[in-house]
Design a protein around this motif. Structure first.
Motif: not given
Ligand code: ADP
Length: 315
Positions: A39-42, A37, A295
């Motif tokens: 923000g890595k994938s984002t 959570g 988180e």
């Molecule tokens: P990680 O890859 O580090 O686990 P993510 O990038 O997946 O983290 O997520 C970062 C935060 O953004 C998390 O709180 C996640 O719930 C939120 N998030 C990610 N994608 C979305 C989306 N499409 N809509 C709403 N919230 C999102």
């Protein structure tokens, strides 16, 4: 080379990526480390133009990735290994990708060989194990012979042999001068793989340094001694400004370097049966650094008024 400048992504009231600025340079494996959570994938989706930043920018080799002439030649990415059409064979999956991206068909055989899937290349990928699916995803990433590679949590669910294989592959790709950017929530994994680290928590950059620097800067030095005179040794440590905890015949000593502990024992005529400087693992250093940034804590961290999270904790 990947360059982010003030990169920010907000989803409703959730700040997933918060003013990230960093550079991922070629020739080394850069680990992108953070709790789930964080923000890595984002961030990786923003790099690939799969999501639009709320503010800031990110470029790949000097321009936005969406402007790339041939995306697969520019960046190879493994984001979600399960996103594969299960009815196709590995060979056909890769051939389709090659054809739609204007890449030579001979690359298909080459990348299948590189990832060790040549023998099962004609089988439907539906029957593939997680590890084989992962290899196929990596084959696709390598298809365009790109200079930049990004892997999102590539070792998740893999057996030790698969993990070792991916580690070595990433190192080999970096040694060829490519930019290798790999995310993980497993600090122990990064310790084995990465040369450089970008650590994030709650969307923010909290460290940008080498693995050694990260451990050095974020972990408390510890020394272990074994002595028949633990009580006296503990007193001396405390008097010298350190802290000691007893563990049977051993003492765990904090805040004093190993040389000082050895000298203290020598000067005071205390027999030591063991004197060990403990190197904190990346795991410990990471926990220390991100304990405020995880988180979902058991309790709401001080100064974190986020209503959404407070609600989650209470429920
Ligand atoms: P990680 O890859 O580090 O686990 P993510 O990038 O997946 O983290 O997520 C970062 C935060 O953004 C998390 O709180 C996640 O719930 C939120 N998030 C990610 N994608 C979305 C989306 N499409 N809509 C709403 N919230 C999102």
């Amino acid at each position: 080379m990947i360059e982010a400048d003030g990169l920010t992504k907000r989803y409703a009231d959730k700040l997933a990526v918060d003013h990230l600025s960093f550079t991922v340079t070629p020739g080394r494996v850069t680990g992108f480390l953070g709790p789930n959570g964080a923000g890595k994938s984002t961030t990786m989706r923003l790099i690939l133009g799969l999501d639009r930043p709320t503010a800031g920018s990110v470029t790949v080799n000097g321009r936005p990735f969406s402007a790339a002439d041939n995306p697969m030649r520019e960046v190879g990415a493994l984001l979600d290994a399960k996103a594969i059409h299960g009815g196709r064979s590995a060979y056909h999956h890769l051939l389709c990708l090659a054809q739609t991206n204007d890449l030579p068909a001979r690359r298909v055989g080459e990348v299948l060989e590189m990832v060790g899937l040549t023998e099962v290349a004609r089988k439907r990928s539906k029957g593939f194990s997680l590890g084989m699916g992962q290899r196929l995803g990596i084959a696709a990433a390598l298809l365009g012979d790109p200079k930049v590679l990004m892997f999102d949590e590539p070792v998740n669910g893999l057996d030790p042999e698969g993990i070792l294989w991916i580690r070595n592959l990433m190192k080999a790709l970096a040694a060829e001068g490519r930019t290798v950017f790999v995310s993980s929530h497993l600090m122990s994994e990064m310790q084995h793989t990465a040369d450089h680290l970008l650590v994030i928590g709650r969307g923010r950059l909290i460290a940008d340094c080498t693995v050694e620097e990260f451990i050095e800067q974020n972990s408390e030095q510890q020394v272990r001694v074994r002595t028949p005179d633990t009580a006296r040794m503990a007193e001396l440590v405390t008097a010298a400004g350190g802290r000691a905890t007893t563990d049977g015949p051993r003492l765990q000593i904090f805040r004093l370097p190993v040389e000082r502990v050895g000298d203290l024992a020598f000067e005071n005529n205390i027999r030591l049966h063991e004197l060990t400087a403990l190197q904190a693992s990346l795991e410990e250093a990471f926990m220390e650094l991100t304990k405020e940034a995880v988180e979902y804590h058991a309790a709401v961290p001080a100064g974190a008024p986020a209503i959404e999270e407070a609600g989650k904790v209470e429920s």
